[in-house]
Design an enzyme around this catalytic site. Structure first.
Site, short mmCIF file in Angstrom:
data_model
loop_
_atom_site.label_atom_id
_atom_site.label_comp_id
_atom_site.label_asym_id
_atom_site.label_seq_id
_atom_site.Cartn_x
_atom_site.Cartn_y
_atom_site.Cartn_z
N LYS A 254 16.01 -7.76 10.77
CA LYS A 254 16.52 -7.81 9.41
C LYS A 254 17.67 -8.81 9.29
O LYS A 254 17.82 -9.49 8.27
CB LYS A 254 16.96 -6.42 8.97
N GLY B 102 5.29 2.99 -0.22
CA GLY B 102 6.73 2.79 -0.29
C GLY B 102 7.17 1.80 -1.35
O GLY B 102 6.63 1.75 -2.46
N LEU B 103 8.17 0.99 -0.99
CA LEU B 103 8.73 0.02 -1.92
C LEU B 103 7.67 -0.95 -2.43
O LEU B 103 7.63 -1.28 -3.62
CB LEU B 103 9.86 -0.75 -1.24
N LEU C 280 0.12 -8.75 8.93
CA LEU C 280 1.05 -9.75 8.45
C LEU C 280 1.93 -10.35 9.55
O LEU C 280 2.57 -11.39 9.33
CB LEU C 280 1.93 -9.15 7.36
N SER D 222 0.81 -1.22 0.00
CA SER D 222 0.00 0.00 0.00
C SER D 222 0.84 1.27 0.00
O SER D 222 0.30 2.37 -0.16
CB SER D 222 -0.94 0.01 1.22
N TYR E 176 15.28 -2.74 15.27
CA TYR E 176 15.04 -2.96 13.84
C TYR E 176 16.03 -3.94 13.21
O TYR E 176 15.63 -4.93 12.58
CB TYR E 176 15.11 -1.61 13.12
N ILE F 224 15.34 4.42 1.73
CA ILE F 224 14.33 4.57 0.70
C ILE F 224 13.44 5.73 1.13
O ILE F 224 12.86 5.71 2.21
CB ILE F 224 13.49 3.30 0.50
N ARG G 236 -2.12 -3.64 5.94
CA ARG G 236 -3.08 -3.53 7.04
C ARG G 236 -4.16 -2.49 6.76
O ARG G 236 -5.33 -2.70 7.06
CB ARG G 236 -2.31 -3.19 8.32
#
Length: 327
Positions: free
Chosen positions: A171, A22-23, A73, A20, A167, A200, A43
């Site tokens: 990752k 951004g990337l 998710l 929905s 974060y 980004i 979401r």
């Protein structure tokens, strides 16, 4: 390698999480423009509706199937149900490619994190990708379907810096999962790829800067970021070239080749050049980062004092302080 046919998304069903904004949105639009059937998952229903309108504007054929699904998710059941709903729209057939773009970052100092914020960080990075990957792998194997699972990690999974304690671990974990699945899914006709973008310029980036410590912003001030459309183009190109680790820029490739472990090279000659540059330049880069952090000590101590961090009645008996905008 010289005779292999490039992967073409035209006519294939591509499933994009985080579609929905951004990337994820940029990739969904690009795939639509390439003639793919695209399912986007996120979401927020309102943003999904607007995203679908943008995808419809790029429709190439009347029979392209473009759909959106709303779910959380980081919940295993919802992730499974969303994938099943997308498959149902295609007669029960598995997606040909799963692009796992969902994820958010809330930077801050580790000493201000709490159990809740650290768990939320893993939910929004690792589990937001892992649950869909699990559902997709199970479905592809059971249906003996050929497909691709494409993770989106971060350059922070090659290295990390101050401010990303909630974060980067998720990752790094995605990288570990992708490398495991690259090996395991050789048992089946399922390819695995993982993307390591840097900055980004997206709504998510604007939001993370609201809590990002000043010292982190300073370290990143020379970072040349990408717009979502640029990042999406690099990601798709890497998948089409069958790269396992996909890096979008010079610094990403330097980190990739110096931290690759046993992962495959993308280009033997060029990757060795990147690795040589990294061997020389990265110690200098690390020294400048460490210097910036040490120079921030006095200001950071004043920040913690101002927030009452050193007062036991504020910190609490469990030592937890809620994450908040950093100084």
């Amino acid at each position: 390698m010289l005779t292999s046919k490039k992967w073409d998304p035209r006519g294939k069903h591509c499933y994009v999480t985080g579609g929905s904004a951004g990337l994820g949105l940029a990739l969904a639009i690009l795939l639509t423009r390439k003639g793919a059937d695209v399912s986007i998952v996120a979401r927020h229903k309102g943003r999904l509706g607007k995203a679908l309108e943008l995808m419809e504007a790029e429709r190439q054929t009347p029979n392209q199937v473009l759909r959106s699904f709303s779910c959380s998710l980081n919940d295993a059941t919802e992730a499974w149900d969303a994938l099943e709903a997308a498959c149902k729209a295609h007669g029960g057939r598995c997606p040909d490619a799963i692009f796992l773009c969902a994820g958010t970052s809330t930077p801050g100092f580790f000493v201000e994190e709490s159990e809740e914020s650290l768990r939320r960080g893993m939910d929004n990075t690792y589990w937001a990708g892992a649950w869909t990957a699990l559902a997709a792998a199970k479905r592809m194997v059971r249906h003996k379907a050929k497909g691709k699972i494409v993770f989106v990690s971060s350059v922070l999974a090659y290295m990390s810096i101050i401010g990303y304690a909630s974060y980067s671990p998720g990752k790094f974990a995605l990288r570990g999962l992708a490398e495991t699945l690259r090996s395991e899914l050789l048992l089946y006709p399922i390819d695995v790829h993982i993307f390591f973008p840097g900055t980004i310029y997206s709504p998510g980036y604007e939001n993370e800067n609201k809590t990002k410590p000043k010292v982190t912003l300073k370290i990143e001030e020379t970072d040349d970021g990408l717009h979502p459309e640029q990042a999406a183009a690099v990601l798709l190109k890497g998948v089409q070239k069958d790269y396992f680790h996909i890096s979008p820029d010079f610094i990403g490739n330097v980190f990739r080749t110096t931290t690759k472990g046993a992962t495959p090279l993308n280009n033997v000659l060029i990757d060795w050049v990147y690795a040589l540059i990294g061997w020389i330049a990265l110690p200098v880069w690390r020294w400048t980062v460490d210097k910036a952090v040490k120079e921030h000590r006095k200001e950071h101590a004043a920040y913690l004092e101002e927030r009452g961090f050193f007062q036991e009645d504020v910190v609490g008996t469990n030592g937890h302080v809620e994450a908040s905008p950093g100084a």
